[in-house]
Design a protein around this motif. Structure first.
Motif, mmCIF file in Angstrom:
data_model
loop_
_atom_site.group_PDB
_atom_site.id
_atom_site.type_symbol
_atom_site.label_atom_id
_atom_site.label_comp_id
_atom_site.label_asym_id
_atom_site.label_seq_id
_atom_site.Cartn_x
_atom_site.Cartn_y
_atom_site.Cartn_z
ATOM 1 N N THR A 82 -8.760 0.054 7.268
ATOM 2 C CA THR A 82 -7.855 1.034 6.674
ATOM 3 C C THR A 82 -7.563 0.639 5.233
ATOM 4 O O THR A 82 -7.610 -0.542 4.861
ATOM 5 C CB THR A 82 -6.543 1.128 7.476
ATOM 6 O OG1 THR A 82 -5.760 2.211 6.960
ATOM 7 C CG2 THR A 82 -5.733 -0.151 7.388
ATOM 8 N N VAL A 83 -7.275 1.635 4.414
ATOM 9 C CA VAL A 83 -6.909 1.386 3.016
ATOM 10 C C VAL A 83 -5.496 0.819 2.949
ATOM 11 O O VAL A 83 -4.632 1.177 3.759
ATOM 12 C CB VAL A 83 -7.011 2.705 2.212
ATOM 13 C CG1 VAL A 83 -6.279 2.601 0.881
ATOM 14 C CG2 VAL A 83 -8.467 3.071 1.970
ATOM 15 N N VAL A 84 -5.251 -0.054 1.996
ATOM 16 C CA VAL A 84 -3.904 -0.556 1.736
ATOM 17 C C VAL A 84 -3.219 0.448 0.798
ATOM 18 O O VAL A 84 -3.562 0.535 -0.387
ATOM 19 C CB VAL A 84 -3.948 -1.951 1.085
ATOM 20 C CG1 VAL A 84 -2.533 -2.432 0.771
ATOM 21 C CG2 VAL A 84 -4.667 -2.944 1.993
ATOM 22 N N PRO A 85 -2.279 1.260 1.298
ATOM 23 C CA PRO A 85 -1.688 2.317 0.468
ATOM 24 C C PRO A 85 -1.092 1.815 -0.842
ATOM 25 O O PRO A 85 -1.227 2.458 -1.886
ATOM 26 C CB PRO A 85 -0.608 2.920 1.380
ATOM 27 C CG PRO A 85 -1.086 2.633 2.761
ATOM 28 C CD PRO A 85 -1.741 1.281 2.669
ATOM 29 N N SER A 86 -0.439 0.644 -0.810
ATOM 30 C CA SER A 86 0.256 0.140 -1.999
ATOM 31 C C SER A 86 -0.668 -0.574 -2.980
ATOM 32 O O SER A 86 -0.197 -1.157 -3.957
ATOM 33 C CB SER A 86 1.378 -0.812 -1.576
ATOM 34 O OG SER A 86 0.845 -1.932 -0.871
ATOM 35 N N SER A 87 -1.994 -0.499 -2.748
ATOM 36 C CA SER A 87 -2.912 -1.187 -3.662
ATOM 37 C C SER A 87 -2.993 -0.505 -5.012
ATOM 38 O O SER A 87 -3.334 -1.134 -6.018
ATOM 39 C CB SER A 87 -4.307 -1.304 -3.042
ATOM 40 O OG SER A 87 -4.817 -0.034 -2.683
ATOM 41 N N VAL A 88 -2.699 0.795 -5.076
ATOM 42 C CA VAL A 88 -2.617 1.504 -6.359
ATOM 43 C C VAL A 88 -1.523 2.558 -6.276
ATOM 44 O O VAL A 88 -1.088 2.943 -5.190
ATOM 45 C CB VAL A 88 -3.945 2.197 -6.761
ATOM 46 C CG1 VAL A 88 -5.097 1.215 -6.818
ATOM 47 C CG2 VAL A 88 -4.267 3.351 -5.833
ATOM 48 N N VAL A 103 5.161 13.938 -9.101
ATOM 49 C CA VAL A 103 5.258 13.031 -7.954
ATOM 50 C C VAL A 103 4.555 11.723 -8.285
ATOM 51 O O VAL A 103 3.651 11.678 -9.121
ATOM 52 C CB VAL A 103 4.618 13.629 -6.676
ATOM 53 C CG1 VAL A 103 5.300 14.914 -6.258
ATOM 54 C CG2 VAL A 103 3.112 13.845 -6.851
ATOM 55 N N THR A 104 4.996 10.659 -7.643
ATOM 56 C CA THR A 104 4.209 9.435 -7.598
ATOM 57 C C THR A 104 3.669 9.324 -6.180
ATOM 58 O O THR A 104 4.346 9.701 -5.216
ATOM 59 C CB THR A 104 5.040 8.184 -7.927
ATOM 60 O OG1 THR A 104 6.132 8.074 -6.996
ATOM 61 C CG2 THR A 104 5.594 8.257 -9.341
ATOM 62 N N THR A 105 2.443 8.836 -6.053
ATOM 63 C CA THR A 105 1.857 8.665 -4.730
ATOM 64 C C THR A 105 1.201 7.302 -4.628
ATOM 65 O O THR A 105 0.974 6.616 -5.625
ATOM 66 C CB THR A 105 0.786 9.733 -4.410
ATOM 67 O OG1 THR A 105 -0.462 9.369 -5.015
ATOM 68 C CG2 THR A 105 1.210 11.113 -4.874
ATOM 69 N N ASP A 106 0.863 6.947 -3.387
ATOM 70 C CA ASP A 106 0.094 5.734 -3.162
ATOM 71 C C ASP A 106 -1.391 6.087 -3.104
ATOM 72 O O ASP A 106 -1.794 7.215 -3.430
ATOM 73 C CB ASP A 106 0.575 5.020 -1.893
ATOM 74 C CG ASP A 106 0.462 5.881 -0.641
ATOM 75 O OD1 ASP A 106 -0.397 6.796 -0.607
ATOM 76 O OD2 ASP A 106 1.231 5.640 0.314
ATOM 77 N N PHE A 107 -2.213 5.135 -2.651
ATOM 78 C CA PHE A 107 -3.660 5.309 -2.637
ATOM 79 C C PHE A 107 -4.106 6.387 -1.648
ATOM 80 O O PHE A 107 -5.193 6.934 -1.756
ATOM 81 C CB PHE A 107 -4.325 3.970 -2.290
ATOM 82 C CG PHE A 107 -5.772 3.854 -2.697
ATOM 83 C CD1 PHE A 107 -6.409 4.832 -3.452
ATOM 84 C CD2 PHE A 107 -6.513 2.740 -2.329
ATOM 85 C CE1 PHE A 107 -7.741 4.717 -3.828
ATOM 86 C CE2 PHE A 107 -7.849 2.607 -2.696
ATOM 87 C CZ PHE A 107 -8.451 3.599 -3.446
ATOM 88 N N THR A 108 -3.271 6.713 -0.664
ATOM 89 C CA THR A 108 -3.607 7.735 0.323
ATOM 90 C C THR A 108 -2.979 9.086 -0.016
ATOM 91 O O THR A 108 -2.934 9.981 0.832
ATOM 92 C CB THR A 108 -3.153 7.308 1.724
ATOM 93 O OG1 THR A 108 -1.722 7.204 1.746
ATOM 94 C CG2 THR A 108 -3.762 5.971 2.121
ATOM 95 N N MET A 148 7.275 1.241 -3.202
ATOM 96 C CA MET A 148 6.280 0.176 -3.131
ATOM 97 C C MET A 148 5.065 0.608 -3.929
ATOM 98 O O MET A 148 4.256 1.413 -3.470
ATOM 99 C CB MET A 148 5.907 -0.090 -1.674
ATOM 100 C CG MET A 148 7.047 -0.670 -0.854
ATOM 101 S SD MET A 148 7.551 -2.306 -1.458
ATOM 102 C CE MET A 148 6.097 -3.258 -1.065
ATOM 103 N N ALA A 149 4.942 0.124 -5.153
ATOM 104 C CA ALA A 149 3.939 0.649 -6.071
ATOM 105 C C ALA A 149 2.910 -0.395 -6.449
ATOM 106 O O ALA A 149 3.243 -1.536 -6.768
ATOM 107 C CB ALA A 149 4.622 1.180 -7.342
ATOM 108 N N GLY A 150 1.655 0.024 -6.451
ATOM 109 C CA GLY A 150 0.583 -0.806 -6.970
ATOM 110 C C GLY A 150 0.313 -0.444 -8.413
ATOM 111 O O GLY A 150 1.093 0.269 -9.056
ATOM 112 N N PRO A 151 -0.809 -0.881 -8.966
ATOM 113 C CA PRO A 151 -1.154 -0.559 -10.351
ATOM 114 C C PRO A 151 -1.301 0.947 -10.542
ATOM 115 O O PRO A 151 -1.864 1.633 -9.686
ATOM 116 C CB PRO A 151 -2.493 -1.270 -10.562
ATOM 117 C CG PRO A 151 -2.605 -2.248 -9.456
ATOM 118 C CD PRO A 151 -1.821 -1.709 -8.314
ATOM 119 N N LEU A 152 -0.788 1.456 -11.635
ATOM 120 C CA LEU A 152 -0.936 2.875 -11.950
ATOM 121 C C LEU A 152 -2.349 3.123 -12.460
ATOM 122 O O LEU A 152 -2.761 2.551 -13.467
ATOM 123 C CB LEU A 152 0.090 3.286 -13.014
ATOM 124 C CG LEU A 152 0.012 4.743 -13.484
ATOM 125 C CD1 LEU A 152 0.334 5.696 -12.336
ATOM 126 C CD2 LEU A 152 0.971 4.972 -14.652
#
Length: 400
Positions: A82-88, A103-108, A148-152
């Protein structure tokens, strides 16, 4: 905590892109199933996945028993990927004539935060400046740890009309009154982040393809009904852009009376009868009630007012014919009817379905018509989804 700098995806081959796409859109999914669906060997899948796990984009879930092996009589445990949602993290902005939705979103493409702002006018420079300020506000929320945010990785902007996504230019948006506006260039001067600009309905279609009803569909269309009428197409494994960046302009098929002038300047477009603005104008004209708003027109129609009902019946007739024309030409297995105009769907659904059945050719009439409500937040999420797709594929401006 400061936002981490952008990290490139460790995807060196087309096989790696295909593997990550499967995990992102269809996960959690075992390696053996990825191999089956892609035609790759399990060794090739493992090779593609290893750097993604090492860099934190993908993870193994806890092992679960597989189906019992018919020969050995035992179940071999599998560890779905599975993808790590908070990776980006990603920012999506939907531009309308009256406001901005960010909006801000995660990788999914899961929505983390939302901002709504009103627009004073639609002058391109003013709107671009406000989009930039909204983007900065959303970036600040990521830095402040609101989610919970990863790199933009980028900012997606969706606008109605003819959009040159390759160059980030809105060539013609009748609803916004824009022609030849270099949105991406103007935004990059204000926000030093990769910018993806696309047609709003196409962005919504990308979101449905990667994260919605289209994940397992061979072909589908998204038809949006509101102030304008749009259509996004997913055919032969891809969301259709067209040779000139224009495709699926259902609202501008010439199926309405030729004496009606569209906002695009042409006559007889579907939108002249079937858009929410056209329905309201028709109801005002036939009832003599210039004070009516759309909610009032819907209320009158629900109460059985013959003039209001006629406006919705006429809209349903033309929408149904337009849907049949599109399905006859393209042949999708599913049409998703979405947008802000679905609130009054019950008022024109019967007439629309009758007209569709009357004009659909042969087996095309078996196409499923499905209602799916969308908010403007979903439209902004669609803009973010286009960034995610470009990021995974290494498309400009998100080259790996």
């Amino acid at each position: 905590m400061p936002l981490r700098p952008h990290r490139p995806l460790p995807l060196a081959t087309p096989a790696g892109v295909e593997v990550l796409t499967r995990i992102l859109t269809q996960g959690p999914i075992p390696r053996v199933e990825i191999a089956r669906r892609t035609g790759l060997s399990q060794a090739a899948v493992t090779k593609a996945v290893a750097p993604l796990i090492e860099t934190g984009f993908v993870t193994d879930q806890a092992a679960v028993p597989a189906e019992v092996d018919n020969q050995l009589g035992i179940g071999r445990p599998v560890s779905p990927l599975t993808v790590v949602p908070s990776s980006v993290s990603v920012i999506g902005v939907k531009v309308t004539p009256t406001g901005l939705i960010g909006v801000t979103t995660d990788f999914t493409a899961g929505i983390l935060s939302v901002r709504h702002e009103q627009l004073a006018d639609t002058a391109p420079k003013r709107v671009i400046e406000q989009v930039a300020e909204l983007a900065k506000s959303l970036i600040s929320s990521l830095k402040a740890g609101e989610a919970m945010a990863g790199p933009l990785i980028g900012i997606g902007v969706s606008v109605s009309g003819d959009v040159d996504a390759e160059h980030g230019v809105v060539r013609d948006s009748p609803l916004m009154g824009w022609r030849g506006v270099p949105v991406a260039e103007l935004l990059r001067e204000r926000v030093r982040v990769p910018i993806v600009v696309t047609n709003d309905v196409r962005a919504l279609t990308v979101a449905e393809h990667w994260f919605g009803v289209g994940v397992n569909a061979d072909s589908f269309a998204v038809v949006t009904i509101g102030s304008g009428i749009g259509c996004g197409l997913y055919i032969n494994g891809e969301v259709v852009s067209g040779a000139y960046g224009v495709s699926g302009e259902l609202g501008h098929l010439p199926l309405a009376p030729g004496d009606l002038v569209c906002t695009c300047g042409r006559r007889g477009c579907v939108e002249t009868v079937a858009s929410s603005d056209a329905i309201l104008a028709r109801t005002r004209e036939t009832t003599g009630r210039a004070d009516l708003d759309l909610a009032g027109a819907i209320k009158l129609a629900h109460e059985g007012d013959e003039h209001a009902r006629e406006a919705f019946d006429r809209a349903g007739e033309v929408i149904g014919a337009a849907l049949a024309a599109m399905v006859n030409l393209v042949g999708p297995e599913l049409v998703v009817i979405a947008g802000e105009g679905v609130a009054e769907y019950d008022l024109y659904e019967e007439r629309m379905r009758l007209a569709f059945a009357e004009h659909a050719f042969g087996a095309a009439g078996d196409c499923t018509l499905m209602l799916r409500s969308h908010t403007f937040d979903d439209w902004a999420r669609g803009a973010a989804a286009t960034v995610i797709r470009s990021y995974v594929r290494g498309e400009p401006p998100l080259h790996r």
